[in-house]
Design a protein around this motif. Structure first.
Motif, mmCIF file in Angstrom:
data_model
loop_
_atom_site.group_PDB
_atom_site.id
_atom_site.type_symbol
_atom_site.label_atom_id
_atom_site.label_comp_id
_atom_site.label_asym_id
_atom_site.label_seq_id
_atom_site.Cartn_x
_atom_site.Cartn_y
_atom_site.Cartn_z
ATOM 1 N N VAL A 12 -14.259 4.223 -0.220
ATOM 2 C CA VAL A 12 -15.109 3.197 0.390
ATOM 3 C C VAL A 12 -15.886 2.440 -0.685
ATOM 4 C CG1 VAL A 12 -17.108 2.809 1.895
ATOM 5 C CG2 VAL A 12 -15.277 4.327 2.630
ATOM 6 N N TRP A 57 -13.415 0.144 -2.375
ATOM 7 C CA TRP A 57 -13.064 -0.918 -1.422
ATOM 8 C C TRP A 57 -14.184 -1.954 -1.357
ATOM 9 C CZ3 TRP A 57 -8.612 -1.367 1.582
ATOM 10 C CH2 TRP A 57 -8.635 -2.362 2.551
ATOM 11 N N ASN A 58 -15.428 -1.482 -1.226
ATOM 12 C CA ASN A 58 -16.559 -2.398 -1.129
ATOM 13 C C ASN A 58 -16.722 -3.213 -2.406
ATOM 14 O OD1 ASN A 58 -17.182 -1.673 1.458
ATOM 15 N ND2 ASN A 58 -18.765 -0.221 0.881
ATOM 16 N N SER A 94 -13.087 10.181 0.192
ATOM 17 C CA SER A 94 -13.314 9.087 1.132
ATOM 18 C C SER A 94 -14.470 8.203 0.689
ATOM 19 C CB SER A 94 -13.584 9.639 2.533
ATOM 20 O OG SER A 94 -12.464 10.363 2.986
ATOM 21 N N ASN A 136 -10.287 2.198 6.435
ATOM 22 C CA ASN A 136 -11.199 3.204 5.901
ATOM 23 C C ASN A 136 -11.219 4.471 6.738
ATOM 24 O OD1 ASN A 136 -12.690 2.140 3.440
ATOM 25 N ND2 ASN A 136 -12.814 0.409 4.842
ATOM 26 N N TYR A 189 -7.999 6.484 6.058
ATOM 27 C CA TYR A 189 -8.061 7.160 4.763
ATOM 28 C C TYR A 189 -8.963 8.392 4.869
ATOM 29 C CZ TYR A 189 -8.380 8.030 -0.206
ATOM 30 O OH TYR A 189 -8.310 8.627 -1.427
ATOM 31 N N SER A 190 -10.124 8.218 5.490
ATOM 32 C CA SER A 190 -11.097 9.310 5.602
ATOM 33 C C SER A 190 -10.560 10.485 6.401
ATOM 34 C CB SER A 190 -12.381 8.799 6.252
ATOM 35 O OG SER A 190 -12.976 7.816 5.442
#
Length: 64
Positions: free
Chosen positions: A33, A36-37, A29, A17, A20-21
């Motif tokens: 996230v 992803w979560n 970003s 993460n 990526y950010s």
């Protein structure tokens, strides 16, 4: 040993993460996230729902 693996796994997820950010906008970003979560934090509730539907039973969900 198991705790150690769990910590390494979470450190890896954090690194993904962060990497990526670093290379994307804040909005992108945050979307990354959130996606992803949603993928990683699923409980067994989805499997329970599918099994209950197939067995024509009421699902039993885990407590929140």
């Amino acid at each position: 040993r198991e705790r150690e693996r769990g910590l390494l796994y979470h450190a890896f997820l954090l690194q993904v993460n962060l990497n990526y950010s670093r290379d994307h906008t804040v909005a992108d970003s945050l979307d990354f996230v959130a996606t992803w979560n949603a993928a990683m934090l699923q409980s067994d509730d989805l499997m329970q729902a599918v099994q209950a539907q197939m067995g024509k039973k009421n699902p039993v969900y885990s407590k929140l």
